[in-house]
Design an enzyme around this catalytic site. Structure first.
Site, mmCIF file in Angstrom:
data_model
loop_
_atom_site.group_PDB
_atom_site.id
_atom_site.type_symbol
_atom_site.label_atom_id
_atom_site.label_comp_id
_atom_site.label_asym_id
_atom_site.label_seq_id
_atom_site.Cartn_x
_atom_site.Cartn_y
_atom_site.Cartn_z
ATOM 1 N N ILE A 116 13.548 22.816 -12.354
ATOM 2 C CA ILE A 116 12.406 23.834 -11.833
ATOM 3 C C ILE A 116 13.184 24.636 -10.805
ATOM 4 C CG2 ILE A 116 10.551 22.458 -12.639
ATOM 5 C CD1 ILE A 116 10.180 21.284 -10.034
ATOM 6 N N ASP A 117 12.531 25.823 -10.754
ATOM 7 C CA ASP A 117 12.955 27.007 -9.786
ATOM 8 C C ASP A 117 12.811 26.333 -8.303
ATOM 9 O OD1 ASP A 117 13.365 28.446 -11.962
ATOM 10 O OD2 ASP A 117 11.606 29.732 -11.717
ATOM 11 N N ARG A 118 13.681 26.764 -7.291
ATOM 12 C CA ARG A 118 13.506 26.460 -6.080
ATOM 13 C C ARG A 118 12.358 26.637 -5.466
ATOM 14 N NH1 ARG A 118 16.865 30.231 -1.965
ATOM 15 N NH2 ARG A 118 15.381 31.683 -2.773
#
Length: 302
Positions: free
Chosen positions: A136-138
């Site tokens: 999942i994105d930062r």
């Protein structure tokens, strides 16, 4: 060295595309390199990248041992939601990068997992991404699962392919959607100009499907739930932007001006469901909306 057995399941699909699709987190170029080196065989014969295996054909893939690099364990606090001898599920906070990469050599979820789990992480993804099944994105928060051994990793990766590993997100999108629910079915690939971005690519993109439903409507915004059928990079962000409703705070695919009090896009991985790789039982997990997300909802409801 890791050996994988793959079964072709799509008529007319090129071998490099098949290997890329079925081997966890393998890029198309990496799959092509494996094929060029003779690391993919069928009935003892090397498979070429432009071969088209028939459904039912069995391919043997030999993945080389990862090159040793210095990814060190770091004592970074983890919000562990579930853990046993095969898997660990963490509620990732906003700002924590999942694995080391240029610009983020340490201080990542992988560094934290190495400290927490020791040597008990799957090695399929190599030294940079041990145990990581999906990302999942930062600046997205919420549930992410990691595998503690190769058997669990392969089982979970197969569930990603057949959609039995279910991920549900909550998001705030800009604008009001007239329908109560819908589906975005549009392939995603690299942006043709900005290679750091993704884009809808109907010619060369990979299949991507997002199901969404409205949870609440506010003036100028929509609180919604998104269920992933596939897991492409930036999938929810790209899909919602493509229908004219980018995520609130997404300065890459939406308005370029940051939203005060919001570090990135308003997106939270709320629920996770998977079949346990050892017991066969269904595991369903949920984590609450973080305080920053609740604060956004209170702000837009005024």
């Amino acid at each position: 060295m890791t050996r994988l057995t793959l079964t072709a399941d799509r008529p007319g699909e090129r071998a490099d595309a098949l290997v890329c699709r079925l081997v966890p987190n393998l890029t198309r170029s990496a799959a092509q390199r494996l094929l060029e080196r003779g690391a993919v065989t069928s009935a003892g014969r090397p498979v070429r990248k432009n071969d088209r295996p028939a459904p039912g054909d069995v391919l043997e893939v030999v993945l080389p041992d990862p090159e040793p690099i210095d990814v060190r364990p770091q004592d970074i606090p983890l919000d562990v939601v579930y853990e046993d001898g095969d898997v660990i599920v963490v509620n990732k906070p906003v700002g924590l990068v999942v694995h080391p990469a240029p610009g983020h050599p340490d201080g990542t979820l992988v560094n934290a997992l190495l400290y927490h789990c020791g040597t008990s992480l799957s090695g399929i993804n190599g030294e940079l991404r041990p145990g990581i099944v999906h990302r999942i994105d930062r600046d997205t928060s919420g549930l992410i699962i990691a595998a503690k051994n190769d058997r669990a990793h392969l089982a979970l990766a197969a569930q990603l392919q057949d959609h039995s590993l279910a991920r549900t997100y909550e998001a705030v999108a800009v604008g009001g959607l007239r329908e109560d629910d819908g589906t975005v079915d549009a392939p995603i690939g690299r942006h043709p100009v900005d290679r750091k971005k993704m884009a809808i690519d109907r010619k060369n993109g990979r299949e991507a499907v997002t199901h969404w439903s409205v949870l609440a409507r506010y003036p100028g915004y929509t609180h919604m739930e998104c269920r992933l059928e596939t897991g492409r990079t930036h999938q929810i962000r790209v899909h919602l932007a493509s229908i004219g409703h980018p995520l609130l705070g997404d300065v890459v695919y939406g308005a370029k001006k940051p939203v005060p009090g919001l570090a990135g896009q308003c997106l939270h991985a709320r629920r996770l469901r998977f079949v346990h790789p050892a017991t066969g039982e269904t595991v369903e997990l949920e984590c609450p909306l973080p305080e920053w997300f609740q604060a956004i909802l209170q702000k837009i409801s005024r």
